[in-house]
Design a protein around this motif. Structure first.
Motif, PDB file in Angstrom:
ATOM      1  N   GLY A 225      24.021   4.607  -1.237  1.00 11.18           N
ATOM      2  CA  GLY A 225      24.826   5.841  -0.772  1.00 11.18           C
ATOM      3  C   GLY A 225      24.381   7.097  -1.917  1.00 11.18           C
ATOM      4  N   GLU A 226      24.996   8.142  -2.192  1.00 16.84           N
ATOM      5  CA  GLU A 226      24.593   9.297  -2.776  1.00 16.84           C
ATOM      6  C   GLU A 226      23.814   9.148  -4.024  1.00 16.84           C
ATOM      7  OE1 GLU A 226      23.332  12.782  -3.348  1.00 16.84           O
ATOM      8  OE2 GLU A 226      24.368  12.345  -1.340  1.00 16.84           O
ATOM      9  N   LYS A 227      24.608   8.331  -4.959  1.00 14.24           N
ATOM     10  CA  LYS A 227      24.164   7.946  -6.313  1.00 14.24           C
ATOM     11  C   LYS A 227      22.796   7.277  -6.333  1.00 14.24           C
ATOM     12  CE  LYS A 227      25.871   6.022 -10.472  1.00 14.24           C
ATOM     13  NZ  LYS A 227      24.900   6.204 -11.243  1.00 14.24           N
ATOM     14  N   GLY A 228      22.511   6.465  -5.183  1.00 15.94           N
ATOM     15  CA  GLY A 228      21.319   5.449  -5.225  1.00 15.94           C
ATOM     16  C   GLY A 228      20.311   6.708  -4.459  1.00 15.94           C
ATOM     17  N   ARG A 229      20.407   7.350  -3.578  1.00 11.78           N
ATOM     18  CA  ARG A 229      19.584   8.377  -3.431  1.00 11.78           C
ATOM     19  C   ARG A 229      19.268   9.368  -4.398  1.00 11.78           C
ATOM     20  NH1 ARG A 229      22.583   7.986   1.209  1.00 11.78           N
ATOM     21  NH2 ARG A 229      24.126   9.451   0.599  1.00 11.78           N
TER      22      ARG A 229
ATOM     23  N   ASP B 155      21.612  11.123   4.923  1.00 13.29           N
ATOM     24  CA  ASP B 155      22.565  10.010   4.267  1.00 13.29           C
ATOM     25  C   ASP B 155      21.928   8.508   4.464  1.00 13.29           C
ATOM     26  OD1 ASP B 155      22.525   9.795   7.098  1.00 13.29           O
ATOM     27  OD2 ASP B 155      24.828   9.489   7.169  1.00 13.29           O
ATOM     28  N   GLY B 156      20.522   8.477   4.410  1.00 11.61           N
ATOM     29  CA  GLY B 156      19.942   7.422   4.653  1.00 11.61           C
ATOM     30  C   GLY B 156      19.276   6.844   3.181  1.00 11.61           C
ATOM     31  N   ASN B 157      18.546   5.672   3.215  1.00 12.16           N
ATOM     32  CA  ASN B 157      18.035   5.001   2.081  1.00 12.16           C
ATOM     33  C   ASN B 157      16.575   5.070   2.175  1.00 12.16           C
ATOM     34  OD1 ASN B 157      20.500   4.296   0.927  1.00 12.16           O
ATOM     35  ND2 ASN B 157      20.779   3.147   2.705  1.00 12.16           N
ATOM     36  N   SER B 158      15.758   5.313   1.154  1.00  7.32           N
ATOM     37  CA  SER B 158      14.470   5.347   0.961  1.00  7.32           C
ATOM     38  C   SER B 158      14.005   3.826   1.118  1.00  7.32           C
ATOM     39  CB  SER B 158      13.932   6.049  -0.262  1.00  7.32           C
ATOM     40  OG  SER B 158      14.341   5.110  -1.406  1.00  7.32           O
TER      41      SER B 158
ATOM     42  N   GLY C 112       0.641  -1.288   0.045  1.00  9.83           N
ATOM     43  CA  GLY C 112       0.068  -0.015  -0.153  1.00  9.83           C
ATOM     44  C   GLY C 112       0.587   1.269   0.199  1.00  9.83           C
ATOM     45  N   LEU C 113       2.207   1.304  -0.157  1.00  8.87           N
ATOM     46  CA  LEU C 113       2.977   2.630   0.061  1.00  8.87           C
ATOM     47  C   LEU C 113       2.737   3.287  -1.390  1.00  8.87           C
ATOM     48  CD1 LEU C 113       6.216   1.138   1.584  1.00  8.87           C
ATOM     49  CD2 LEU C 113       4.215   2.829   2.715  1.00  8.87           C
ATOM     50  N   THR C 114       2.553   4.378  -1.274  1.00 14.10           N
ATOM     51  CA  THR C 114       2.845   5.260  -2.412  1.00 14.10           C
ATOM     52  C   THR C 114       4.047   5.712  -2.786  1.00 14.10           C
ATOM     53  OG1 THR C 114       2.724   7.483  -1.026  1.00 14.10           O
ATOM     54  CG2 THR C 114       0.514   6.593  -1.555  1.00 14.10           C
ATOM     55  N   THR C 115       4.263   6.363  -4.002  1.00 11.05           N
ATOM     56  CA  THR C 115       5.468   6.600  -4.537  1.00 11.05           C
ATOM     57  C   THR C 115       6.215   7.736  -3.638  1.00 11.05           C
ATOM     58  OG1 THR C 115       4.858   6.187  -6.748  1.00 11.05           O
ATOM     59  CG2 THR C 115       6.620   7.767  -6.528  1.00 11.05           C
ATOM     60  N   SER C 116       5.513   8.521  -3.081  1.00 10.66           N
ATOM     61  CA  SER C 116       6.057   9.621  -2.280  1.00 10.66           C
ATOM     62  C   SER C 116       6.497   9.034  -0.901  1.00 10.66           C
ATOM     63  CB  SER C 116       5.246  10.724  -1.796  1.00 10.66           C
ATOM     64  OG  SER C 116       4.338  10.348  -1.322  1.00 10.66           O
ATOM     65  N   GLU C 117       5.988   7.862  -0.398  1.00 10.07           N
ATOM     66  CA  GLU C 117       6.297   7.064   0.835  1.00 10.07           C
ATOM     67  C   GLU C 117       7.438   6.309   0.491  1.00 10.07           C
ATOM     68  OE1 GLU C 117       1.920   6.802   3.133  1.00 10.07           O
ATOM     69  OE2 GLU C 117       2.558   5.533   1.677  1.00 10.07           O
ATOM     70  N   LEU C 118       7.534   5.735  -0.500  1.00  8.98           N
ATOM     71  CA  LEU C 118       8.759   4.886  -0.915  1.00  8.98           C
ATOM     72  C   LEU C 118       9.859   5.669  -1.291  1.00  8.98           C
ATOM     73  CD1 LEU C 118       6.805   2.648  -3.685  1.00  8.98           C
ATOM     74  CD2 LEU C 118       7.989   1.656  -1.589  1.00  8.98           C
ATOM     75  N   ASP C 119      10.050   7.148  -1.473  1.00  7.34           N
ATOM     76  CA  ASP C 119      10.813   8.009  -1.771  1.00  7.34           C
ATOM     77  C   ASP C 119      11.474   8.805  -0.527  1.00  7.34           C
ATOM     78  OD1 ASP C 119      10.707   7.558  -4.616  1.00  7.34           O
ATOM     79  OD2 ASP C 119       9.828   9.095  -5.004  1.00  7.34           O
ATOM     80  N   PHE C 120      10.553   8.698   0.687  1.00  2.91           N
ATOM     81  CA  PHE C 120      11.009   9.254   1.789  1.00  2.91           C
ATOM     82  C   PHE C 120      12.394   8.771   2.175  1.00  2.91           C
ATOM     83  CE2 PHE C 120      11.026   9.051   6.394  1.00  2.91           C
ATOM     84  CZ  PHE C 120      10.835  10.478   6.584  1.00  2.91           C
ATOM     85  N   LEU C 121      13.173   9.886   2.577  1.00  6.89           N
ATOM     86  CA  LEU C 121      14.413   9.679   3.044  1.00  6.89           C
ATOM     87  C   LEU C 121      14.443  10.214   4.632  1.00  6.89           C
ATOM     88  CD1 LEU C 121      16.938  11.184   0.456  1.00  6.89           C
ATOM     89  CD2 LEU C 121      16.524   9.016   0.941  1.00  6.89           C
ATOM     90  N   PRO C 122      14.757   9.108   5.508  1.00  2.00           N
ATOM     91  CA  PRO C 122      14.750   9.227   6.702  1.00  2.00           C
ATOM     92  C   PRO C 122      15.808  10.145   7.499  1.00  2.00           C
ATOM     93  CG  PRO C 122      15.448   7.286   6.357  1.00  2.00           C
ATOM     94  CD  PRO C 122      15.135   7.595   5.047  1.00  2.00           C
ATOM     95  N   SER C 123      16.973  10.208   6.700  1.00  2.20           N
ATOM     96  CA  SER C 123      17.792  11.260   7.025  1.00  2.20           C
ATOM     97  C   SER C 123      18.907  11.610   5.813  1.00  2.20           C
ATOM     98  CB  SER C 123      18.772  10.418   8.024  1.00  2.20           C
ATOM     99  OG  SER C 123      19.625   9.444   7.341  1.00  2.20           O
TER     100      SER C 123
END
Length: 170
Positions: A91-95, A48-51, A35-46
């Motif tokens: 990492g940064e490229k992934g973000r 330098d974190g990962n979505s 049920g996650l939306t695209t914006s929820e899937l893209d959310f970065l917790p920090s």
């Protein structure tokens, strides 16, 4: 789905045990992102974190990388690195690269990679699981290596569950 580790039709007994575990882990990963939306899937917790989306694609990339290394006995080629390098390394490229995709995109990638893994595992024997090999400079065997693939997924599923609790409430 039953919650059992047992032989599965189409696989030798021990490979069936391994696939039973892989299937359960994947089922619970899919439940964690349901049920996650695209914006929820893209959310970065920090910063330098990962979505969650990046972690899902990372799970697929790890399995794809191990499939190439273990089943095909080679390193990923340039084309494979273009597709899978960012999610494998994050990492940064992934973000930067992994965002804007709906849940179906990630589910499809995970299912495509898993389908090919299961096709190959169906052709192998239990003896293959116990073949010794050098992996990351450690004495290992194929069983441990494929255990590590879904162990990595379990770890990231835990991260996904934590990030989901951090999502902004609308």
């Amino acid at each position: 789905m039953e919650a059992k580790i047992e032989p599965l039709k189409g696989f030798t007994p021990q490979i069936g045990h391994l696939v039973s575990q892989m299937n359960y882990v994947r089922k619970t990963t899919f439940e964690a992102v349901s049920g996650l939306t695209t914006s929820e899937l893209d959310f970065l917790p920090s910063n330098d974190g990962n979505s969650i989306g990046a972690l899902l694609l990372h799970i697929a990339a790890v399995e794809k990388g191990f499939k190439i290394e273990i089943f095909e006995g080679r390193r990923p080629n340039n084309q494979e690195m273009l597709e899978w390098g960012s999610p494998y390394n994050l990492g940064e490229k992934g973000r930067r690269d992994i965002k804007g995709y709906p849940l179906k995109f990630y589910i499809t990638k995970l299912e495509e990679v898993r389908h090919k893994t299961l096709q190959k595992l169906a052709t192998l024997t239990d003896d293959w699981l116990y073949e010794n090999r050098l992996w990351d400079n450690y004495s290992s065997n194929n069983y441990f290596i494929w255990f590590h693939v879904f162990e990595d997924e379990i770890n990231h599923r835990g991260q996904i569950r934590m990030i989901r609790k951090m999502l902004p409430q609308e």
